[in-house]
Design a protein around this motif. Structure first.
Motif, PDB file in Angstrom:
ATOM      1  N   THR A   7       6.163  11.301   5.388  1.00  0.00           N
ATOM      2  CA  THR A   7       4.705  10.873   5.002  1.00  0.00           C
ATOM      3  C   THR A   7       4.732  10.547   3.527  1.00  0.00           C
ATOM      4  OG1 THR A   7       4.075  13.078   5.022  1.00  0.00           O
ATOM      5  CG2 THR A   7       3.766  11.850   6.979  1.00  0.00           C
ATOM      6  N   ALA A   8       3.887   9.704   3.101  1.00  0.00           N
ATOM      7  CA  ALA A   8       3.592   9.502   1.577  1.00  0.00           C
ATOM      8  C   ALA A   8       2.398  10.099   1.231  1.00  0.00           C
ATOM      9  CB  ALA A   8       3.241   8.043   1.464  1.00  0.00           C
ATOM     10  N   PRO A   9       2.195  10.529   0.067  1.00  0.00           N
ATOM     11  CA  PRO A   9       1.201  11.348  -0.547  1.00  0.00           C
ATOM     12  C   PRO A   9       0.073  10.531  -0.526  1.00  0.00           C
ATOM     13  CG  PRO A   9       2.472  10.456  -2.366  1.00  0.00           C
ATOM     14  CD  PRO A   9       3.119  10.274  -1.195  1.00  0.00           C
ATOM     15  N   PRO A  10      -1.047  11.133  -0.220  1.00  0.00           N
ATOM     16  CA  PRO A  10      -2.471  10.156  -0.080  1.00  0.00           C
ATOM     17  C   PRO A  10      -2.939   9.774  -1.492  1.00  0.00           C
ATOM     18  CG  PRO A  10      -2.912  12.855  -0.219  1.00  0.00           C
ATOM     19  CD  PRO A  10      -1.503  12.575  -0.199  1.00  0.00           C
ATOM     20  N   TYR A  11      -3.604   8.651  -1.558  1.00  0.00           N
ATOM     21  CA  TYR A  11      -4.249   7.712  -2.710  1.00  0.00           C
ATOM     22  C   TYR A  11      -5.647   7.677  -2.276  1.00  0.00           C
ATOM     23  CZ  TYR A  11       0.636   7.398  -4.395  1.00  0.00           C
ATOM     24  OH  TYR A  11       1.739   7.699  -4.846  1.00  0.00           O
ATOM     25  N   PRO A  12      -6.447   7.768  -3.450  1.00  0.00           N
ATOM     26  CA  PRO A  12      -7.985   7.486  -3.024  1.00  0.00           C
ATOM     27  C   PRO A  12      -8.090   6.169  -3.057  1.00  0.00           C
ATOM     28  CG  PRO A  12      -7.531   8.201  -5.324  1.00  0.00           C
ATOM     29  CD  PRO A  12      -6.349   8.199  -4.643  1.00  0.00           C
ATOM     30  N   PHE A  18      -0.899   1.045  -1.726  1.00  0.00           N
ATOM     31  CA  PHE A  18      -0.160  -0.078  -1.227  1.00  0.00           C
ATOM     32  C   PHE A  18       0.819  -0.383  -2.220  1.00  0.00           C
ATOM     33  CE2 PHE A  18       1.069  -4.615  -1.105  1.00  0.00           C
ATOM     34  CZ  PHE A  18       1.026  -4.962   0.358  1.00  0.00           C
ATOM     35  N   ASP A  19       0.280  -0.446  -3.578  1.00  0.00           N
ATOM     36  CA  ASP A  19       1.421  -0.857  -4.523  1.00  0.00           C
ATOM     37  C   ASP A  19       2.416   0.497  -4.662  1.00  0.00           C
ATOM     38  OD1 ASP A  19       0.504  -3.031  -5.250  1.00  0.00           O
ATOM     39  OD2 ASP A  19      -0.775  -2.433  -6.783  1.00  0.00           O
ATOM     40  N   ALA A  20       2.023   1.775  -4.547  1.00  0.00           N
ATOM     41  CA  ALA A  20       2.787   3.026  -4.667  1.00  0.00           C
ATOM     42  C   ALA A  20       3.665   2.843  -3.542  1.00  0.00           C
ATOM     43  CB  ALA A  20       1.978   4.122  -4.774  1.00  0.00           C
ATOM     44  N   ALA A  21       3.282   2.631  -2.261  1.00  0.00           N
ATOM     45  CA  ALA A  21       4.193   2.439  -1.160  1.00  0.00           C
ATOM     46  C   ALA A  21       5.245   1.559  -1.542  1.00  0.00           C
ATOM     47  CB  ALA A  21       3.367   2.441   0.131  1.00  0.00           C
ATOM     48  N   GLU A  22       4.780   0.376  -1.859  1.00  0.00           N
ATOM     49  CA  GLU A  22       5.881  -0.692  -1.965  1.00  0.00           C
ATOM     50  C   GLU A  22       6.830  -0.282  -3.097  1.00  0.00           C
ATOM     51  OE1 GLU A  22       6.545  -3.820  -0.973  1.00  0.00           O
ATOM     52  OE2 GLU A  22       4.828  -3.918   0.761  1.00  0.00           O
ATOM     53  N   ALA A  86       9.778  -5.378 -10.439  1.00  0.00           N
ATOM     54  CA  ALA A  86       9.278  -4.121 -10.304  1.00  0.00           C
ATOM     55  C   ALA A  86      10.526  -2.868 -10.280  1.00  0.00           C
ATOM     56  CB  ALA A  86       8.426  -4.042  -9.394  1.00  0.00           C
ATOM     57  N   ASP A  87      11.666  -3.155  -9.498  1.00  0.00           N
ATOM     58  CA  ASP A  87      12.568  -2.194  -9.429  1.00  0.00           C
ATOM     59  C   ASP A  87      13.713  -2.425 -10.291  1.00  0.00           C
ATOM     60  OD1 ASP A  87      13.509  -0.020  -7.265  1.00  0.00           O
ATOM     61  OD2 ASP A  87      15.368  -1.601  -7.507  1.00  0.00           O
ATOM     62  N   ALA A  88      14.011  -1.134 -10.806  1.00  0.00           N
ATOM     63  CA  ALA A  88      15.129  -1.237 -11.930  1.00  0.00           C
ATOM     64  C   ALA A  88      16.460  -1.350 -11.377  1.00  0.00           C
ATOM     65  CB  ALA A  88      15.077   0.309 -12.918  1.00  0.00           C
ATOM     66  N   GLY A  89      16.601  -0.969 -10.162  1.00  0.00           N
ATOM     67  CA  GLY A  89      17.795  -1.287  -9.425  1.00  0.00           C
ATOM     68  C   GLY A  89      18.190  -2.738  -9.294  1.00  0.00           C
ATOM     69  N   MET A  90      17.159  -3.324  -8.885  1.00  0.00           N
ATOM     70  CA  MET A  90      17.324  -4.894  -8.515  1.00  0.00           C
ATOM     71  C   MET A  90      17.366  -5.631  -9.936  1.00  0.00           C
ATOM     72  SD  MET A  90      16.449  -5.533  -5.495  1.00  0.00           S
ATOM     73  CE  MET A  90      15.855  -4.848  -4.056  1.00  0.00           C
ATOM     74  N   VAL A  91      16.799  -5.119 -11.159  1.00  0.00           N
ATOM     75  CA  VAL A  91      17.010  -5.840 -12.326  1.00  0.00           C
ATOM     76  C   VAL A  91      18.278  -5.665 -12.908  1.00  0.00           C
ATOM     77  CG1 VAL A  91      16.380  -5.491 -14.856  1.00  0.00           C
ATOM     78  CG2 VAL A  91      14.495  -5.356 -13.144  1.00  0.00           C
ATOM     79  N   ALA A  92      18.991  -4.436 -12.701  1.00  0.00           N
ATOM     80  CA  ALA A  92      20.388  -4.283 -12.966  1.00  0.00           C
ATOM     81  C   ALA A  92      21.324  -5.175 -12.027  1.00  0.00           C
ATOM     82  CB  ALA A  92      20.706  -2.654 -12.561  1.00  0.00           C
ATOM     83  N   VAL A 128       2.196  -7.250  -3.373  1.00  0.00           N
ATOM     84  CA  VAL A 128       1.477  -6.811  -4.265  1.00  0.00           C
ATOM     85  C   VAL A 128      -0.016  -6.699  -3.714  1.00  0.00           C
ATOM     86  CG1 VAL A 128       2.692  -7.996  -6.251  1.00  0.00           C
ATOM     87  CG2 VAL A 128       0.893  -9.425  -5.254  1.00  0.00           C
ATOM     88  N   GLY A 129      -0.549  -5.583  -4.389  1.00  0.00           N
ATOM     89  CA  GLY A 129      -1.671  -5.176  -3.712  1.00  0.00           C
ATOM     90  C   GLY A 129      -2.784  -5.806  -4.189  1.00  0.00           C
ATOM     91  N   ARG A 130      -2.893  -6.746  -5.388  1.00  0.00           N
ATOM     92  CA  ARG A 130      -3.891  -7.638  -5.766  1.00  0.00           C
ATOM     93  C   ARG A 130      -3.312  -8.840  -6.269  1.00  0.00           C
ATOM     94  NH1 ARG A 130      -5.724  -4.647 -10.972  1.00  0.00           N
ATOM     95  NH2 ARG A 130      -3.401  -3.876 -10.973  1.00  0.00           N
ATOM     96  N   PRO A 131      -3.261 -10.047  -5.073  1.00  0.00           N
ATOM     97  CA  PRO A 131      -2.573 -11.013  -5.037  1.00  0.00           C
ATOM     98  C   PRO A 131      -3.388 -11.769  -5.903  1.00  0.00           C
ATOM     99  CG  PRO A 131      -3.458 -10.685  -2.820  1.00  0.00           C
ATOM    100  CD  PRO A 131      -3.462  -9.329  -3.750  1.00  0.00           C
ATOM    101  N   ARG A 132      -4.780 -12.076  -5.833  1.00  0.00           N
ATOM    102  CA  ARG A 132      -5.575 -12.827  -6.765  1.00  0.00           C
ATOM    103  C   ARG A 132      -5.071 -12.522  -8.271  1.00  0.00           C
ATOM    104  NH1 ARG A 132      -7.960 -11.955  -2.143  1.00  0.00           N
ATOM    105  NH2 ARG A 132      -8.427 -13.707  -0.702  1.00  0.00           N
ATOM    106  N   THR A 133      -5.240 -11.212  -8.450  1.00  0.00           N
ATOM    107  CA  THR A 133      -5.026 -10.609 -10.160  1.00  0.00           C
ATOM    108  C   THR A 133      -3.613 -11.221 -10.264  1.00  0.00           C
ATOM    109  OG1 THR A 133      -6.443  -8.994  -9.578  1.00  0.00           O
ATOM    110  CG2 THR A 133      -5.372  -8.761 -11.434  1.00  0.00           C
ATOM    111  N   ALA A 134      -2.589 -10.888  -9.489  1.00  0.00           N
ATOM    112  CA  ALA A 134      -1.434 -11.586  -9.862  1.00  0.00           C
ATOM    113  C   ALA A 134      -1.116 -13.003 -10.110  1.00  0.00           C
ATOM    114  CB  ALA A 134      -0.169 -11.037  -8.594  1.00  0.00           C
TER     115      ALA A 134
END
Length: 281
Positions: A7-12, A18-22, A86-92, A128-134
């Motif tokens: 289980t993932a930790p709760p976020y308020p 969403f972003d943390a889970a991604e 966003a992921d360091a492994g992908m960047v590598a 992404v959790g904020r598509p319009r902001t992105a």
């Protein structure tokens, strides 16, 4: 049925959750992604680059580059390419292909205003959790007259897209207590019209979108390896199950995959996606 192990930790805040889970879902998945779903996501790349007008000398940013497939294709066209993920492994992995890649997380990317002639994002908007902001951030990065092109999964799905999900259901999988779910206030219609409207609302002109359809060809083991390796939402479901449930899912997958076996013994999995584009005024 058994309860999921993780289980993932709760976020308020829903968007933060969403972003943390991604981020957690993709961490450490580079090799599993490269060996499975990366080939699926490579299919629209040439159409994506065409829609963004990428050619010789184009200053292009590949957002959410993953292992660098779209960036490498743009570079092969003679473009001047930057890539970010966003992921360091992908960047590598992207850097290992000789690409100028760096770590950055939407909606705040480490580039200057109007730095690029074109921005492309291959299946990144759905993560992404904020598509319009992105999109506002990508608008900032484009020069006046610069083009954006994005692919994303649509509400309408091809039969091949549901194969692994059907196997999970038939095998008695229970989804983890927390799955990445977009805040309804941030959601948008996952149709061609909906994507064009989303782009237009972010300030892009001549915004348009269309549906793409193709059969993804894959070996039975290759397609299973992505889910078994924890890639994407279905991978999160599979890897959160108890071992006996995973065995049942695998058995059901083998049974159901027979529906898609082509003449060469490989799977032909129908998929649907959206390709949208627009221009900064």
């Amino acid at each position: 049925m058994t309860s999921p192990k993780n289980t993932a930790p709760p976020y308020p805040d829903t968007t933060e959750a969403f972003d943390a889970a991604e981020r957690a879902m993709w961490k450490g998945r580079t090799e599993a992604y490269a060996g499975s779903f990366a080939r699926l996501c490579a299919h629209p790349v040439e159409a994506l680059l065409d829609a963004a007008g990428v050619g010789t000398g184009t200053r292009v940013l590949d957002v959410g580059t993953g292992t660098g497939t779209a960036a490498a294709a743009a570079q092969a066209r003679g473009a001047r390419v930057s890539a970010v993920d966003a992921d360091a492994g992908m960047v590598a992995a992207a850097r290992a292909r000789g690409l100028d890649a760096r770590t950055g997380v939407l909606p705040e990317l480490p580039y200057l205003d109007a730095e690029f002639d074109a921005v492309v994002g291959n299946f990144v908007l759905n993560h992404v959790g904020r598509p319009r902001t992105a999109l506002a951030e990508l608008h900032r990065l484009l020069r006046p007259g610069g083009r954006i092109a994005l692919t994303t999964w649509s509400a309408r799905r091809g039969a091949g897209q549901d194969l692994l999900g059907r196997a999970c259901a038939a095998g008695g999988a229970v989804a983890p207590a927390y799955m990445p779910r977009l805040d309804p206030a941030e959601d948008w219609a996952r149709t061609a019209d909906g994507l064009a409207e989303l782009l237009g609302g972010a300030g892009f002109i001549a915004a348009e979108a269309a549906e793409l359809a193709w059969d993804h060809r894959s070996g039975v083991e290759e397609w299973w390896s992505g889910a078994a390796g924890g890639v994407a939402t279905v991978g999160l479901v599979v890897t959160s199950q108890e071992p006996e449930t995973v065995v049942r899912i695998r058995r059901e997958y083998e049974r159901l995959s027979a529906e898609f076996v082509a003449g060469d013994g490989r799977l032909a999995l129908p998929h649907l996606a959206l390709l949208g584009s627009g221009r900064r005024p």
